[in-house]
Design a protein around this motif. Structure first.
Motif, mmCIF file in Angstrom:
data_model
loop_
_atom_site.group_PDB
_atom_site.id
_atom_site.type_symbol
_atom_site.label_atom_id
_atom_site.label_comp_id
_atom_site.label_asym_id
_atom_site.label_seq_id
_atom_site.Cartn_x
_atom_site.Cartn_y
_atom_site.Cartn_z
ATOM 1 N N TYR A 5 8.672 -8.502 -1.412
ATOM 2 C CA TYR A 5 7.674 -7.752 -2.412
ATOM 3 C C TYR A 5 7.417 -7.843 -3.880
ATOM 4 C CZ TYR A 5 4.640 -3.827 -3.623
ATOM 5 O OH TYR A 5 3.720 -3.066 -4.261
ATOM 6 N N VAL A 6 6.860 -8.529 -4.321
ATOM 7 C CA VAL A 6 6.942 -9.227 -5.797
ATOM 8 C C VAL A 6 5.735 -8.473 -6.719
ATOM 9 C CG1 VAL A 6 7.740 -11.321 -5.212
ATOM 10 C CG2 VAL A 6 5.207 -11.269 -5.400
ATOM 11 N N CYS A 7 4.990 -7.723 -6.237
ATOM 12 C CA CYS A 7 4.174 -7.034 -7.084
ATOM 13 C C CYS A 7 4.483 -5.418 -7.355
ATOM 14 C CB CYS A 7 2.706 -6.823 -6.298
ATOM 15 S SG CYS A 7 1.970 -8.476 -6.325
ATOM 16 N N GLY A 8 4.156 -4.571 -8.153
ATOM 17 C CA GLY A 8 4.512 -3.391 -8.686
ATOM 18 C C GLY A 8 3.824 -2.745 -9.717
ATOM 19 N N GLU A 9 3.675 -1.423 -9.504
ATOM 20 C CA GLU A 9 3.036 -0.569 -10.680
ATOM 21 C C GLU A 9 3.827 0.553 -11.023
ATOM 22 O OE1 GLU A 9 -1.384 0.403 -10.207
ATOM 23 O OE2 GLU A 9 -0.517 2.063 -9.611
ATOM 24 N N LYS A 38 1.599 0.441 -15.910
ATOM 25 C CA LYS A 38 2.007 -1.084 -16.050
ATOM 26 C C LYS A 38 1.975 -1.781 -14.670
ATOM 27 C CE LYS A 38 5.281 -0.153 -19.821
ATOM 28 N NZ LYS A 38 6.540 -0.415 -20.046
ATOM 29 N N ARG A 39 1.252 -2.826 -14.547
ATOM 30 C CA ARG A 39 1.206 -3.614 -13.470
ATOM 31 C C ARG A 39 1.767 -5.060 -13.551
ATOM 32 N NH1 ARG A 39 -5.017 -2.614 -11.655
ATOM 33 N NH2 ARG A 39 -4.732 -0.472 -11.133
ATOM 34 N N ARG A 40 2.841 -5.213 -12.541
ATOM 35 C CA ARG A 40 3.696 -6.436 -12.829
ATOM 36 C C ARG A 40 3.524 -7.473 -11.400
ATOM 37 N NH1 ARG A 40 7.747 -5.702 -16.405
ATOM 38 N NH2 ARG A 40 7.799 -3.691 -17.533
ATOM 39 N N PHE A 41 3.852 -8.815 -11.912
ATOM 40 C CA PHE A 41 3.748 -9.755 -10.680
ATOM 41 C C PHE A 41 5.071 -10.544 -11.073
ATOM 42 C CE2 PHE A 41 2.757 -13.920 -9.080
ATOM 43 C CZ PHE A 41 2.646 -13.512 -7.753
ATOM 44 N N CYS A 42 5.935 -10.563 -10.054
ATOM 45 C CA CYS A 42 7.245 -11.431 -10.227
ATOM 46 C C CYS A 42 8.061 -10.770 -11.609
ATOM 47 C CB CYS A 42 6.841 -12.725 -10.006
ATOM 48 S SG CYS A 42 6.518 -13.373 -8.561
ATOM 49 N N LEU A 46 1.416 -7.858 -16.084
ATOM 50 C CA LEU A 46 -0.116 -8.500 -16.080
ATOM 51 C C LEU A 46 -0.913 -7.470 -17.039
ATOM 52 C CD1 LEU A 46 -0.471 -9.160 -12.279
ATOM 53 C CD2 LEU A 46 -0.286 -10.917 -14.084
#
Length: 67
Positions: A5-9, A38-42, A46
Protein backbone atom coordinates in the motif's frame (compact mmCIF):
# COMPACT_ATOMS: atom_id res chain seq x y z
CA UNK A 1 5.04 -10.66 -6.21
CA UNK A 2 4.23 -8.46 -3.24
CA UNK A 3 1.67 -5.62 -3.30
CA UNK A 4 2.42 -2.77 -0.92
CA UNK A 5 0.00 0.00 0.00
CA UNK A 6 1.81 3.11 -1.23
CA UNK A 7 -0.88 5.81 -1.04
CA UNK A 8 -1.91 7.64 2.08
CA UNK A 9 -3.87 10.55 3.46
CA UNK A 10 -3.19 12.34 6.71
CA UNK A 11 -5.54 14.82 8.41
CA UNK A 12 -4.61 17.32 11.09
CA UNK A 13 -6.99 19.69 12.87
CA UNK A 14 -5.99 23.34 12.49
CA UNK A 15 -8.67 25.12 14.46
CA UNK A 16 -12.18 24.95 15.86
CA UNK A 17 -14.79 27.72 16.21
CA UNK A 18 -18.44 27.81 17.13
CA UNK A 19 -20.66 28.29 14.09
CA UNK A 20 -23.99 30.07 14.00
CA UNK A 21 -27.19 28.04 14.04
CA UNK A 22 -28.14 24.71 15.55
CA UNK A 23 -28.10 21.06 14.50
CA UNK A 24 -31.34 20.12 12.69
CA UNK A 25 -31.33 16.66 14.29
CA UNK A 26 -30.79 17.35 18.02
CA UNK A 27 -30.75 21.21 18.23
CA UNK A 28 -27.20 21.15 19.64
CA UNK A 29 -24.38 23.62 19.00
CA UNK A 30 -22.40 23.37 15.78
CA UNK A 31 -18.61 23.64 15.53
CA UNK A 32 -16.74 24.74 12.43
CA UNK A 33 -13.50 22.70 12.16
CA UNK A 34 -10.65 23.43 9.74
CA UNK A 35 -8.55 20.43 8.65
CA UNK A 36 -5.27 20.21 6.75
CA UNK A 37 -5.25 17.15 4.50
CA UNK A 38 -1.99 15.81 3.04
CA UNK A 39 -2.10 13.20 0.28
CA UNK A 40 1.00 11.14 -0.42
CA UNK A 41 2.13 8.65 -3.04
CA UNK A 42 5.27 6.62 -2.28
CA UNK A 43 6.17 9.02 0.54
CA UNK A 44 6.09 11.98 -1.88
CA UNK A 45 3.56 14.71 -1.07
CA UNK A 46 1.05 15.18 -3.90
CA UNK A 47 -1.18 17.93 -2.59
CA UNK A 48 -2.09 19.90 0.51
CA UNK A 49 -5.76 20.77 1.01
CA UNK A 50 -7.48 22.81 3.69
CA UNK A 51 -11.02 21.57 4.35
CA UNK A 52 -13.78 22.99 6.53
CA UNK A 53 -16.26 20.65 8.21
CA UNK A 54 -19.31 21.39 10.36
CA UNK A 55 -19.82 18.98 13.26
CA UNK A 56 -22.54 18.89 15.94
CA UNK A 57 -21.14 18.90 19.48
CA UNK A 58 -23.98 16.79 20.96
CA UNK A 59 -24.68 14.04 18.42
CA UNK A 60 -21.27 14.23 16.61
CA UNK A 61 -22.89 14.21 13.16
CA UNK A 62 -21.15 15.83 10.22
CA UNK A 63 -23.43 18.49 8.78
CA UNK A 64 -23.53 19.45 5.10
CA UNK A 65 -24.50 22.93 3.93
CA UNK A 66 -26.54 23.32 0.76
CA UNK A 67 -26.56 26.70 -0.96
Amino acid sequence: MCWVYVCGEEERELGRQQATGACPHCKGKVDMVDFECKRRFCFLPLCLLVKRKYICTLCARRLVLYS
